[in-house]
Scaffold this motif. Structure first.
Motif, mmCIF file in Angstrom:
data_model
loop_
_atom_site.group_PDB
_atom_site.id
_atom_site.type_symbol
_atom_site.label_atom_id
_atom_site.label_comp_id
_atom_site.label_asym_id
_atom_site.label_seq_id
_atom_site.Cartn_x
_atom_site.Cartn_y
_atom_site.Cartn_z
ATOM 1 N N VAL A 141 0.826 -1.208 0.000
ATOM 2 C CA VAL A 141 0.000 0.000 0.000
ATOM 3 C C VAL A 141 0.860 1.257 0.000
ATOM 4 O O VAL A 141 0.589 2.216 -0.727
ATOM 5 C CB VAL A 141 -0.950 -0.049 1.224
ATOM 6 C CG1 VAL A 141 -1.402 1.341 1.619
ATOM 7 C CG2 VAL A 141 -2.151 -0.920 0.930
ATOM 8 N N LEU A 142 1.918 1.232 0.778
ATOM 9 C CA LEU A 142 2.795 2.413 0.839
ATOM 10 C C LEU A 142 3.495 2.635 -0.500
ATOM 11 O O LEU A 142 3.642 3.780 -0.942
ATOM 12 C CB LEU A 142 3.820 2.264 1.969
ATOM 13 C CG LEU A 142 3.256 2.377 3.385
ATOM 14 C CD1 LEU A 142 4.326 2.054 4.422
ATOM 15 C CD2 LEU A 142 2.689 3.762 3.637
ATOM 16 N N VAL A 143 3.925 1.564 -1.126
ATOM 17 C CA VAL A 143 4.599 1.701 -2.423
ATOM 18 C C VAL A 143 3.622 2.206 -3.479
ATOM 19 O O VAL A 143 3.949 3.112 -4.259
ATOM 20 C CB VAL A 143 5.242 0.363 -2.863
ATOM 21 C CG1 VAL A 143 5.707 0.431 -4.309
ATOM 22 C CG2 VAL A 143 6.402 0.018 -1.958
ATOM 23 N N ASN B 286 0.898 3.963 -3.028
ATOM 24 C CA ASN B 286 0.577 5.368 -2.763
ATOM 25 C C ASN B 286 1.719 6.284 -3.177
ATOM 26 O O ASN B 286 1.505 7.374 -3.706
ATOM 27 C CB ASN B 286 0.254 5.576 -1.277
ATOM 28 C CG ASN B 286 -1.056 4.928 -0.876
ATOM 29 O OD1 ASN B 286 -1.817 4.477 -1.727
ATOM 30 N ND2 ASN B 286 -1.318 4.878 0.412
ATOM 31 N N THR B 287 2.944 5.836 -2.937
ATOM 32 C CA THR B 287 4.109 6.634 -3.325
ATOM 33 C C THR B 287 4.181 6.733 -4.843
ATOM 34 O O THR B 287 4.471 7.795 -5.406
ATOM 35 C CB THR B 287 5.393 6.001 -2.768
ATOM 36 O OG1 THR B 287 5.274 5.865 -1.355
ATOM 37 C CG2 THR B 287 6.620 6.854 -3.087
ATOM 38 N N ARG C 51 1.718 6.675 -6.864
ATOM 39 C CA ARG C 51 0.693 7.610 -7.317
ATOM 40 C C ARG C 51 1.156 9.047 -7.132
ATOM 41 O O ARG C 51 0.912 9.910 -7.975
ATOM 42 C CB ARG C 51 -0.606 7.374 -6.552
ATOM 43 C CG ARG C 51 -1.286 6.086 -6.945
ATOM 44 C CD ARG C 51 -2.727 6.024 -6.476
ATOM 45 N NE ARG C 51 -3.386 4.894 -7.102
ATOM 46 C CZ ARG C 51 -3.933 3.882 -6.443
ATOM 47 N NH1 ARG C 51 -3.902 3.864 -5.131
ATOM 48 N NH2 ARG C 51 -4.512 2.898 -7.093
ATOM 49 N N ARG C 52 1.838 9.302 -6.027
ATOM 50 C CA ARG C 52 2.369 10.641 -5.795
ATOM 51 C C ARG C 52 3.366 11.019 -6.876
ATOM 52 O O ARG C 52 3.375 12.144 -7.383
ATOM 53 C CB ARG C 52 3.120 10.691 -4.459
ATOM 54 C CG ARG C 52 2.264 10.982 -3.285
ATOM 55 C CD ARG C 52 3.123 11.376 -2.108
ATOM 56 N NE ARG C 52 2.311 11.334 -0.910
ATOM 57 C CZ ARG C 52 2.419 12.184 0.092
ATOM 58 N NH1 ARG C 52 3.330 13.129 0.049
ATOM 59 N NH2 ARG C 52 1.649 12.081 1.136
ATOM 60 N N ILE C 53 4.219 10.063 -7.198
ATOM 61 C CA ILE C 53 5.242 10.341 -8.212
ATOM 62 C C ILE C 53 4.587 10.609 -9.555
ATOM 63 O O ILE C 53 4.951 11.543 -10.273
ATOM 64 C CB ILE C 53 6.231 9.167 -8.322
ATOM 65 C CG1 ILE C 53 6.986 8.999 -6.999
ATOM 66 C CG2 ILE C 53 7.218 9.377 -9.461
ATOM 67 C CD1 ILE C 53 7.746 7.692 -6.912
#
Lengths: 237, 433
Positions: free
Chosen positions: A69-71, A73-74, A76-78
């Motif tokens: 999940v953290l990867v 979400n990251t 998506r931010r990128i």
């Protein structure tokens, strides 16, 4: 095919390390983070690294959900940061700004689905299964026609902002030899929960998907470990 | 704890926990073993001599299992141990791996009956013709034997990986939390549990947040908190609703815009949450800080301490090598005046909430000869460097202190450094300040 994918990834990882070491300069501790707009190249390396991590995570027997999940979400931010803004000079590569952002977003989710599909391929050697089904085509944002077949692991190196949108023809060819005839089997009960059935419009979908969408969703869910085959707790031992 | 075998991955300590009196200290490891240490009674000779911890019992709690349906191995690694409050001569603890929680009972046997009529000393039946008189068996002292037996197995309650267990102050129930759900169990009932939190989205593609830790309030049996990968804390009241998806309070600190980066979310993910002994505060650990929250203030923590802010400029590399996902624990001392957490290079940090002073200490063989005084360490980030400083670039990121525990009443701490356990005692300041 699996072996070659592995080798390819390894080389990519080496390149990633080099690129990152060079690109990390933009993380200047003396400057506030907000003032630093990472150049497209650095974001791209980070993007690729994140996609690699995503795949690695998915390839675990039971993915660490928190890590996953953290990867994601990251990632998506990128992606959001790589979408060109009107005030900035256009980033060279994407043909049309909205198309790229959307296709990148779709490609990351599609990468998720595609990774699950390749997981299925790995697991297809388990007794009872024969061959991997068609990968699940992910739904794009509403209203936007899906560009083409979803990417697969082997097409990872095709993804990325530098190369723009997915190369449809090559991707479709990857799945030509997969036999999906066994998916009429009653082994797969329809899912009560799981991935939303995606009503895809892409050309890849027209290749008769023998397995019912809902059944495939259920299958993917089971294999990624998100679906229980849930039953109430059994008696304690 | 020196190991006589070659150190292997199975010996990596995965959890450390004192019992409620501090007399016992339990550790769990990656190989599914639990080792319990007991504090020796204080020596009568030296008035200020405090007991040291020796091995009390070792047992295999969990074994690797194979889930045939998913073709997956379930790790035997002990994720958490929690002691039950002692209610009789026996001690009890809960231990859990990713999927199954077990209740263990630890009893002592230091006497045995001798002088049976029908059996001899070895337990063999006597020849009845040799028995000429009746005797009453008497209890004679024997070498202490510690017996551990599994009393309950709480299985099939979790689809995802269990990250926390917490015993309720009512001493009858406990909860277990995995990535998406929290279940409430009764200690005597193993064939069912009650789901009290479920954050699984209908569509797994919408999953953006997972549960990272949870704990019952130490005094209010209806209250518990759980933390998330997005850095929020939710305080829930079980009296309010059967399914506690709606929190009573949401504790969340707004993102600092000047520190925003791609990794903001990852470093805000809470890896541990602990209520203070008083029950008035909560302590959380995220990648770079520890924070103290007042239960009466949801908007922001009342205190924030930097654990290793020099890593803020290295987040990209730490993301690359996955260190950014490391889950550090945190601990309160008995009087809630000092907090402790681990870091890299076998360093651990302590923050005094009253004096605002902090110290960095190292858990290593070289610095830990018995009775040696720990020397404070310093990490230099460029600029003036003192002689014993460690530079940021020479930190060993494979030496992580993830698990630490503080004695409930005294200044004794247990530090797990990979496969070694260090127990430090503050002999000078044995009273809590």
């Amino acid at each position: 095919m699996m072996l070659s994918k592995g080798l390819k990834r390894k080389r990519e990882e080496e390149q990633e390390k080099e690129t990152l070491a060079a690109d990390a300069w933009w993380l200047d501790p003396s400057l506030p983070a907000a003032a630093q707009a990472p150049p497209a190249a650095a974001s791209s390396s980070l993007f690729d690294l994140s996609v690699l991590k995503l795949h690695h995570s998915l390839r675990q027997g039971e993915p660490d959900l928190r890590h996953l999940v953290l990867v994601v979400n990251t990632l998506r931010r990128i992606q959001a940061s790589m979408a060109p803004e009107p005030t900035l000079p256009p980033v060279p590569s994407p043909p049309a700004a909205p198309c790229v952002a959307d296709s990148l977003l779709a490609s990351s989710d599609a990468a998720l689905s595609a990774s699950m599909a390749s997981l299925l391929e790995d697991l297809s050697h388990i007794e009872g299964l024969s061959q991997a089904p068609q990968p699940l085509v992910d739904e794009g944002p509403p209203g936007r026609p899906t560009g083409g077949s979803p990417p697969s692991l082997g097409a990872l190196d095709l993804l990325g902002p530098a190369t723009g949108c997915l190369l449809d023809d090559e991707l479709e060819g990857l799945f030509e030899d997969i036999d999906t005839s066994m998916y009429d089997s009653e082994l797969w009960a329809p899912a009560s929960e799981g991935l939303k059935p995606g009503p895809e419009d892409g050309p890849g979908k027209e290749e008769a998907l023998e397995l019912d969408e809902a059944e495939l969703d259920y299958l993917l869910d089971v294999l990624v470990g998100t679906q229980a085959l849930e039953r109430p707790p059994g008696p304690g031992r | 704890m020196p190991s006589h075998r070659m150190p292997s991955e199975a010996d990596i300590i995965s959890t450390v926990e004192f019992n409620h009196t501090g007399e016992l200290l339990a550790t769990g490891d990656k190989g599914g073993r639990v080792v319990i240490f007991q504090r020796e009674p204080e020596s009568k000779n030296a008035a200020h001599s405090q007991g040291e911890y020796d091995v009390y019992s070792t047992f295999q709690s969990h074994e690797p299992e194979f889930d045939y349906l998913k073709s997956l191995e379930i790790e035997e690694k002990i994720n958490k141990i929690k002691w039950l409050p002692q209610q009789n001569a026996a001690h009890s603890l809960l231990s859990t791996n990713d999927k199954t929680i077990k209740l263990w009972k630890i009893t002592e046997r230091d006497k045995r009956p001798e002088g049976y009529n029908l059996k001899d000393e070895e337990g063999k039946l006597k020849d009845l013709s040799t028995v000429t008189s009746l005797q009453v068996p008497v209890l004679k002292p024997m070498d202490l034997m510690v017996e551990v037996s599994p009393r309950r197995v709480f299985a099939n309650g979790h689809t995802y990986h269990i990250n926390s267990i917490s015993v309720n102050s009512d001493c009858e129930t406990y909860m277990s939390a995995d990535d998406l759900r929290i279940n409430l169990w009764h200690l005597a009932i193993t064939d069912r549990s009650f789901n009290i939190v479920d954050i699984k989205p209908a569509n797994m593609e919408d999953l953006t947040e997972v549960i990272t830790a949870s704990e019952f309030h130490p005094h209010h049996c209806n209250l518990f908190v759980y933390s998330s990968s997005k850095g929020s804390l939710r305080l829930c009241d079980m009296r309010a609703a059967a399914l506690c998806d709606k929190h009573s309070k949401l504790f969340e600190e707004p993102e600092d815009p000047s520190n925003r980066s791609f990794f903001s979310e990852i470093i805000s993910s809470v890896s541990d949450v602990k209520f203070s002994h008083s029950g008035r505060y909560m302590l959380t650990r995220d990648y770079l800080t520890v924070k103290v929250w007042d239960l009466n203030m949801e908007a922001r923590p009342i205190e924030t301490y930097q654990v290793h802010d020099y890593l803020r400029s290295k987040l990209c590399s730490l993301y690359e090598n996955d260190c950014i996902f490391d889950k550090f624990e945190c601990a309160w001392n008995g009087s809630d005046s000092v907090i402790m957490t681990g870091a890299y290079n076998n360093f651990f940090r302590m923050f005094d909430r009253n004096t605002k002073r902090d110290v960095t200490l190292e858990a290593s063989r070289e610095s830990s000869k018995p009775r040696a005084v720990l020397k404070p360490r310093r990490v230099c980030v460029g600029g003036k460097r003192r002689r014993d400083d460690i530079s940021v670039d020479s930190l060993d990121f494979t030496k992580k202190i993830l698990h630490t525990a503080w004695h409930p009443a005294e200044n004794i701490i247990a530090i797990a450094a990979t496969n070694n356990l260090y127990i430090f005692q503050d002999k000078v300041n044995s009273e809590m300040h």
